[in-house]
Design a protein around this motif. Structure first.
Motif, PDB file in Angstrom:
ATOM      1  N   PHE A 101      -9.027 -50.318  29.574  1.00 45.61           N
ATOM      2  CA  PHE A 101      -9.649 -49.539  30.607  1.00 45.61           C
ATOM      3  C   PHE A 101     -10.868 -48.586  30.111  1.00 45.61           C
ATOM      4  CE2 PHE A 101      -6.524 -50.992  33.861  1.00 45.61           C
ATOM      5  CZ  PHE A 101      -7.255 -51.435  34.653  1.00 45.61           C
ATOM      6  N   CYS A 102     -10.526 -47.880  28.622  1.00 42.74           N
ATOM      7  CA  CYS A 102     -11.233 -46.977  28.161  1.00 42.74           C
ATOM      8  C   CYS A 102     -12.578 -47.755  27.820  1.00 42.74           C
ATOM      9  CB  CYS A 102     -10.674 -46.483  26.990  1.00 42.74           C
ATOM     10  SG  CYS A 102     -11.706 -45.352  25.984  1.00 42.74           S
ATOM     11  N   PHE A 103     -12.641 -48.976  27.331  1.00 43.69           N
ATOM     12  CA  PHE A 103     -13.654 -49.663  26.961  1.00 43.69           C
ATOM     13  C   PHE A 103     -14.506 -50.131  28.097  1.00 43.69           C
ATOM     14  CE2 PHE A 103     -11.891 -50.115  22.784  1.00 43.69           C
ATOM     15  CZ  PHE A 103     -12.828 -49.680  22.070  1.00 43.69           C
ATOM     16  N   VAL A 104     -13.793 -50.504  29.280  1.00 50.29           N
ATOM     17  CA  VAL A 104     -14.484 -50.767  30.496  1.00 50.29           C
ATOM     18  C   VAL A 104     -15.161 -49.549  31.257  1.00 50.29           C
ATOM     19  CG1 VAL A 104     -14.124 -51.135  33.078  1.00 50.29           C
ATOM     20  CG2 VAL A 104     -12.826 -52.691  31.315  1.00 50.29           C
ATOM     21  N   GLN A 105     -14.564 -48.443  30.866  1.00 51.30           N
ATOM     22  CA  GLN A 105     -15.401 -47.412  31.576  1.00 51.30           C
ATOM     23  C   GLN A 105     -16.435 -46.844  30.500  1.00 51.30           C
ATOM     24  OE1 GLN A 105     -13.360 -43.450  31.249  1.00 51.30           O
ATOM     25  NE2 GLN A 105     -13.619 -43.109  33.387  1.00 51.30           N
ATOM     26  N   ILE A 106     -16.467 -47.146  29.050  1.00 47.69           N
ATOM     27  CA  ILE A 106     -17.649 -46.882  28.344  1.00 47.69           C
ATOM     28  C   ILE A 106     -18.790 -47.848  28.648  1.00 47.69           C
ATOM     29  CG2 ILE A 106     -18.383 -47.129  25.933  1.00 47.69           C
ATOM     30  CD1 ILE A 106     -15.600 -46.592  24.906  1.00 47.69           C
ATOM     31  N   PHE A 107     -18.320 -49.043  29.228  1.00 47.44           N
ATOM     32  CA  PHE A 107     -19.608 -49.891  29.374  1.00 47.44           C
ATOM     33  C   PHE A 107     -19.893 -49.723  30.759  1.00 47.44           C
ATOM     34  CE2 PHE A 107     -20.820 -53.674  31.658  1.00 47.44           C
ATOM     35  CZ  PHE A 107     -21.653 -54.127  31.114  1.00 47.44           C
ATOM     36  N   LEU A 108     -19.228 -49.069  31.550  1.00 49.52           N
ATOM     37  CA  LEU A 108     -19.782 -48.864  33.264  1.00 49.52           C
ATOM     38  C   LEU A 108     -20.698 -47.694  32.903  1.00 49.52           C
ATOM     39  CD1 LEU A 108     -16.587 -49.836  35.214  1.00 49.52           C
ATOM     40  CD2 LEU A 108     -18.914 -51.197  34.793  1.00 49.52           C
ATOM     41  N   LEU A 109     -20.192 -46.583  32.266  1.00 53.35           N
ATOM     42  CA  LEU A 109     -20.750 -45.313  32.319  1.00 53.35           C
ATOM     43  C   LEU A 109     -22.256 -45.355  31.378  1.00 53.35           C
ATOM     44  CD1 LEU A 109     -17.899 -42.544  32.025  1.00 53.35           C
ATOM     45  CD2 LEU A 109     -19.213 -43.443  34.148  1.00 53.35           C
ATOM     46  N   HIS A 110     -22.057 -46.133  30.403  1.00 57.39           N
ATOM     47  CA  HIS A 110     -23.405 -46.182  29.712  1.00 57.39           C
ATOM     48  C   HIS A 110     -24.295 -47.124  30.371  1.00 57.39           C
ATOM     49  CE1 HIS A 110     -21.017 -44.296  26.590  1.00 57.39           C
ATOM     50  NE2 HIS A 110     -22.193 -44.077  25.854  1.00 57.39           N
ATOM     51  N   PHE A 111     -23.880 -48.044  31.063  1.00 55.15           N
ATOM     52  CA  PHE A 111     -24.738 -49.072  31.809  1.00 55.15           C
ATOM     53  C   PHE A 111     -25.228 -48.448  32.706  1.00 55.15           C
ATOM     54  CE2 PHE A 111     -24.853 -52.191  35.383  1.00 55.15           C
ATOM     55  CZ  PHE A 111     -25.837 -53.162  34.933  1.00 55.15           C
ATOM     56  N   TYR A 112     -24.648 -47.413  33.635  1.00 53.01           N
ATOM     57  CA  TYR A 112     -25.276 -46.644  34.686  1.00 53.01           C
ATOM     58  C   TYR A 112     -26.402 -45.513  34.142  1.00 53.01           C
ATOM     59  CZ  TYR A 112     -25.451 -42.106  36.997  1.00 53.01           C
ATOM     60  OH  TYR A 112     -25.891 -40.884  37.739  1.00 53.01           O
ATOM     61  N   ALA A 113     -25.888 -45.053  32.771  1.00 55.10           N
ATOM     62  CA  ALA A 113     -26.981 -44.069  32.409  1.00 55.10           C
ATOM     63  C   ALA A 113     -28.391 -44.874  31.914  1.00 55.10           C
ATOM     64  CB  ALA A 113     -26.308 -43.411  31.318  1.00 55.10           C
ATOM     65  N   VAL A 114     -28.002 -45.816  31.609  1.00 53.11           N
ATOM     66  CA  VAL A 114     -29.434 -46.718  30.683  1.00 53.11           C
ATOM     67  C   VAL A 114     -30.105 -47.236  32.045  1.00 53.11           C
ATOM     68  CG1 VAL A 114     -30.239 -48.800  29.711  1.00 53.11           C
ATOM     69  CG2 VAL A 114     -28.432 -47.189  28.889  1.00 53.11           C
ATOM     70  N   THR A 115     -29.555 -47.771  33.100  1.00 51.89           N
ATOM     71  CA  THR A 115     -30.182 -48.007  34.323  1.00 51.89           C
ATOM     72  C   THR A 115     -30.905 -47.048  35.134  1.00 51.89           C
ATOM     73  OG1 THR A 115     -28.263 -49.723  34.716  1.00 51.89           O
ATOM     74  CG2 THR A 115     -29.629 -49.675  36.674  1.00 51.89           C
ATOM     75  N   GLU A 116     -30.299 -45.972  35.065  1.00 50.08           N
ATOM     76  CA  GLU A 116     -30.875 -44.921  35.602  1.00 50.08           C
ATOM     77  C   GLU A 116     -32.245 -44.551  35.155  1.00 50.08           C
ATOM     78  OE1 GLU A 116     -30.216 -41.436  38.636  1.00 50.08           O
ATOM     79  OE2 GLU A 116     -29.208 -43.298  38.193  1.00 50.08           O
ATOM     80  N   PHE A 117     -32.387 -44.526  33.743  1.00 54.13           N
ATOM     81  CA  PHE A 117     -33.496 -44.280  32.954  1.00 54.13           C
ATOM     82  C   PHE A 117     -34.687 -45.255  33.297  1.00 54.13           C
ATOM     83  CE2 PHE A 117     -31.693 -40.882  29.960  1.00 54.13           C
ATOM     84  CZ  PHE A 117     -32.683 -40.003  30.123  1.00 54.13           C
ATOM     85  N   VAL A 118     -33.997 -46.419  33.376  1.00 53.56           N
ATOM     86  CA  VAL A 118     -35.050 -47.478  33.509  1.00 53.56           C
ATOM     87  C   VAL A 118     -35.636 -47.653  34.859  1.00 53.56           C
ATOM     88  CG1 VAL A 118     -35.810 -49.994  33.157  1.00 53.56           C
ATOM     89  CG2 VAL A 118     -33.862 -48.898  31.690  1.00 53.56           C
TER      90      VAL A 118
END
Length: 317
Positions: A101-118
């Protein structure tokens, strides 16, 4: 040496991480639970309301509002990647999270942040076309381009972050204590006792392509918009400010949140009070999903009027 090697091997195969930024709140944890739950519910309701308003009203089926709908969907995605786990952790006396779940959360949160910028960069491009080329806007923003600009932030972010997380998952870890209230990539990389050169290089590559490049692009588009704005009438300037103001406020807020995150990840903040560290940890992921629907809902007249109308019809029934 054998004992040390065995210890490292056991550590690298640990099934959980400890989230070390949580403090013992006693009975106050239920107050914090209610506060965080209230914020999460407000984020869900405000973003869902604006998504429904945009989807149901044909007058809002324009590129800008479609991009905003994508932005609000990302806010829902990002907050859901954080808040349910955060609420669960607040109620626990032992603050651990499984490795999976830690790695799932890493993926989801970084995915959110990058998508926000783009998506923010896409919105600035849309405003650039609408203001600098108003007569050519419909020919420049054709359906195929619109579909591409809606899909690109999600596909691009998915590919970039998937590689980032895969590289981190291959590391041998000597420790399993993260000094945050959630998992992020750099906090896990710092726990590694193996070579992290590739991770650091790719992490820098991702940061440049997903943060600095979009920011430079947004600054350049707004320089062009401001030039066009000052050439026009007072009425034109007011119209530009009314549509671009919320977007600029959103970009500035998210950039500050990103700066806080970088400072906390890259520098030793042990001398900073734990409450301040907690606020810095959550600012990027908690404030933006609440800030965007409020600023766009209040500032964009069309959205505000239709939202009021929808709420009034729901309440009256």
């Amino acid at each position: 040496m054998f004992v040390k090697r065995r210890s490292m091997l056991n550590s690298s195969h640990s099934s959980h991480f400890t989230l070390g930024a949580y403090v013992d709140l006693g009975l106050l944890k239920w107050l914090y639970f209610l506060i965080v739950l209230s914020v999460y519910v407000l984020i869900l309701l405000s973003n869902l309301l604006l998504i429904i308003v945009i989807c149901l009203n044909r007058t809002l089926h324009e590129p800008m509002y479609i991009f905003l709908c994508s932005l609000f969907m990302n806010e829902l995605f990002g907050s859901t990647a954080l808040f349910p786990m955060l609420l669960f952790q607040i109620t626990q006396d032992v603050h651990t999270i499984t490795t999976y779940f830690c790695f799932v959360q890493i993926f989801l949160l970084h995915f959110y942040a990058v998508t926000e910028f783009v998506i923010s960069a896409v919105l600035s491009y849309d405003r650039y076309l609408a203001i600098c080329f108003p007569l050519q806007y419909s020919t420049r923003m054709k359906t195929n381009k619109l579909i591409f600009l809606v899909a690109f932030p999600w596909i691009y972010s998915f590919a970039m972050i998937l590689v980032l997380v895969l590289l981190t998952s291959l590391l041998q870890l000597c420790e399993h204590s993260i000094s945050k209230v959630y998992c992020n990539n750099y906090s896990v990389v710092k726990l590694s006792c193996s070579d992290t050169s590739i991770n650091n290089i790719y992490g820098l590559f991702v940061t440049v392509l997903t943060v600095f490049v979009p920011l430079i692009f947004m600054v350049s588009t707004y320089i062009c918009i401001l030039r066009q704005c000052f050439r026009g009438s007072k009425q034109t300037r007011q119209k530009v400010l009314s549509t671009c103001g919320p977007h600029l406020a959103s970009i500035i807020n998210f950039s500050f949140g990103s700066l806080f995150e970088v400072l906390q990840s890259r520098f030793d903040l042990r001398n900073v009070h734990s409450v301040i560290q907690l606020v810095l940890s959550l600012y990027l992921l908690a404030v933006q999903p609440l800030f965007n629907p409020l600023i766009y809902g209040f500032k964009l007249t069309k959205v505000r009027k239709l939202s009021k109308s929808l709420l009034h019809s729901v309440v009256s029934h």
